[in-house]
Write an enzyme that holds these catalytic residues in place. Structure first.
Site, PDB file in Angstrom:
ATOM      1  N   TRP A 329      14.936  -7.144 -12.245  1.00 58.77           N
ATOM      2  CA  TRP A 329      15.216  -6.296 -11.022  1.00 58.77           C
ATOM      3  C   TRP A 329      14.014  -5.238 -10.753  1.00 58.77           C
ATOM      4  CZ3 TRP A 329      14.646  -0.948 -10.159  1.00 58.77           C
ATOM      5  CH2 TRP A 329      15.446  -0.240  -9.117  1.00 58.77           C
ATOM      6  N   HIS A 330      13.057  -4.994 -11.842  1.00 56.15           N
ATOM      7  CA  HIS A 330      12.002  -4.043 -11.205  1.00 56.15           C
ATOM      8  C   HIS A 330      10.932  -4.987 -10.697  1.00 56.15           C
ATOM      9  CE1 HIS A 330      14.037  -0.961 -13.842  1.00 56.15           C
ATOM     10  NE2 HIS A 330      13.183  -0.279 -13.329  1.00 56.15           N
ATOM     11  N   GLY A 331      10.789  -6.330 -11.049  1.00 56.86           N
ATOM     12  CA  GLY A 331       9.707  -7.075 -10.248  1.00 56.86           C
ATOM     13  C   GLY A 331       9.546  -8.461 -10.482  1.00 56.86           C
ATOM     14  N   PHE A 497       9.647  -1.429  -5.934  1.00 57.91           N
ATOM     15  CA  PHE A 497      10.989  -2.149  -6.492  1.00 57.91           C
ATOM     16  C   PHE A 497      12.143  -2.363  -5.606  1.00 57.91           C
ATOM     17  CE2 PHE A 497       8.823  -0.313 -10.102  1.00 57.91           C
ATOM     18  CZ  PHE A 497       8.049  -1.302 -10.683  1.00 57.91           C
TER      19      PHE A 497
END
Length: 497
Positions: A329-331, A497
């Site tokens: 999800w973050h990257g 993000f």
């Protein structure tokens, strides 16, 4: 539009003033207009994505309501599940296309190459819409809440749209739930002097975290991580410690500005951080860090997967799924996946060794309630979490492992006294301003952990004392804020993000 920009310092007072002057029944429309303007300051075209996600989840709520409530095995219940599935598929397709297309193509090319195939998928650039992961997750939570019956379906599209796009928390959270925020747009918010003062103080604290601490230590961090081949041992270790401070102050700073701005207008957003670096275990850290995201994964993924109800190993599996997903999800990079995996693994190891550690402590006569034990547990937790931040910050996996190797070689303690520490981007004065500011941060977090709330104390003081504190805080940011070589406002880390 960045919070730490001159534009926002004009935008926010104007928005707030008009909000309190206009009739209650049209205030949500004013907030919707302002929120879309706020978002379109980055890229007007991508407001269409925000609108699309909003329209899909709004329609899913109406469709779920129309299907009505039925028993779990009732065929009519499948219609509601189908609407939930459609909402998720469409929204996640948007997210995957704009955020993960390049990542998927790179990995497919790598996979085909390993099998000696010549198939090459052309790579193309897609500009990542700011905050897309945040507002899509917030919109999807509404779909699930509507399906579960946890929230009344909103029939007013504009009111629902302002819930998804509310400008203080639109691009970097906190990720609000419809059950908390949506109904607040129906409340009559009156101007309240004490509430406004508390909100402004929280905003000032957020600006202090961002501009005085995060942006300052970022100079040192960037020097170390961008040119790690020239450094070793203690330099990289200090850079790692500074990045832990940078990402905390950058993200918590944004969250505090968002919470403060919302409070000024009468809205109550959820706390996103509660002194995370004072945690005594990695599991506890994740109950204190980015709370809105971790609770989202808990409620909408971990519990539906079975949580801890189906045995120890299913629980561990679910923890790893949560943290691997959180990493992604973050990257769109394997470094984020490794970062998430390490945080999940630390928690599993901690849970598996809990009884063994208790027996060792009992045999050694270690008292868990002692200050020394609590301090040791806090330091160990901080170092474990800080180690995982290497993968979060590094440009790629190779750089991350190179940084780790470099950190355990060439230990040179004399950099602390020979002045070379001040040749890594920060001058002597800037370095020690940063250290003093970090000490202030630590003191405030310790006070809050002991339920001593500085804002509450300040508003109880006499007028002249309060305004002295206000002016001192503002001047401290103006004087000691780090503005960069061109005095450009720096972007918040979590915007990507």
């Amino acid at each position: 539009m960045l919070f730490n920009s001159l534009d926002f310092l004009i935008f926010f007072p104007v928005v707030t003033l008009i909000y309190f002057l206009i009739p209650h029944k049209i205030r949500y429309i004013w907030l919707l207009i302002c929120s879309y303007y706020f978002y379109m300051c980055w890229n007007a075209a991508y407001a269409l994505l925000l609108f699309t996600s909003t329209a899909i989840t709004y329609a899913s709520g109406l469709a779920i309501q129309a299907a009505g409530k039925h028993e779990e095995n009732d065929p009519e219940r499948l219609k509601s599940k189908g609407f939930v599935a459609i909402s998720f598929i469409l929204n996640l397709t948007i997210l995957i296309f704009f955020k993960y297309t390049g990542f998927i193509i790179d990995n497919l090319n790598l996979l085909f190459g390993r099998f000696g195939m010549e198939l090459v998928i052309p790579k193309f650039d897609i500009l990542l819409p700011v905050g897309i992961s945040f507002y899509i997750f917030q919109a999807l939570s509404y779909t699930v809440d509507a399906y579960r019956g946890d929230v009344k379906v909103e029939r007013n599209f504009l009111k629902y749209a302002v819930f998804v796009s509310f400008f203080p928390q639109l691009v970097a959270g906190p990720i609000e739930r419809s059950s908390r925020l949506l109904n607040q747009f129906n409340d009559r918010h009156k101007f309240d002097y004490d509430r406004v003062c508390k909100g402004l103080m929280m905003m000032v604290w957020g600006f202090f975290q961002k501009m005085v601490i995060a942006d300052r230590v970022a100079v040192f961090v960037n020097q170390i991580f961008n040119y790690y081949n020239y450094y070793s041992g203690l330099e990289i270790f200090i850079g790692m410690l500074f990045f832990a401070v940078q990402i905390y102050c950058d993200f918590a700073g944004y969250s505090n500005i968002a919470l403060g701005a919302a409070q000024v207008m009468g809205f109550d957003l959820m706390q996103n951080f509660t002194q995370p670096y004072l945690a005594r275990s990695v599991a506890e850290f994740w109950k204190r860090w980015h709370i809105s995201l971790t609770s989202w994964f808990r409620d909408y993924l971990y519990i539906p997967l079975g949580g801890n109800r189906k045995g120890k190993w299913i629980k561990y599996r679910n923890i790893m799924i949560i943290f691997l997903t959180s990493g992604l999800w973050h990257g769109a990079s394997w470094t984020y996946v490794i970062w998430g995996g390490l945080n999940g693994a630390f928690q599993i190891v901690g849970a598996q060794t809990l009884n063994l550690r208790k027996r060792i402590k009992k045999a050694a006569g270690i008292r868990e309630e002692s200050w020394s034990y609590k301090m040791l547990a806090t330091v160990i937790t901080f170092l474990l979490v800080d180690f995982t931040w290497i993968f979060f910050r590094a440009d790629n996996i190779e750089a991350a492992f190179s940084l780790i190797r470099q950190m355990f070689s060439g230990f040179r303690p004399w950099i602390l006294i020979d002045g070379s520490l001040y040749a890594m981007g920060l001058s002597f004065i800037d370095f020690w301003i940063g250290m003093i500011a970090i000490a202030v941060l630590l003191a405030v977090d310790i006070l809050h952990s002991r339920n001593i709330h500085i804002r509450e104390w300040i508003v109880k003081q006499n007028l002249w004392f309060r305004w002295g504190i206000y002016l001192l805080a503002v001047y401290s940011i103006l004087i000691f804020g780090y503005y960069g070589p061109n005095f450009d406002a720096t972007q918040f880390i979590y915007f990507q993000f």
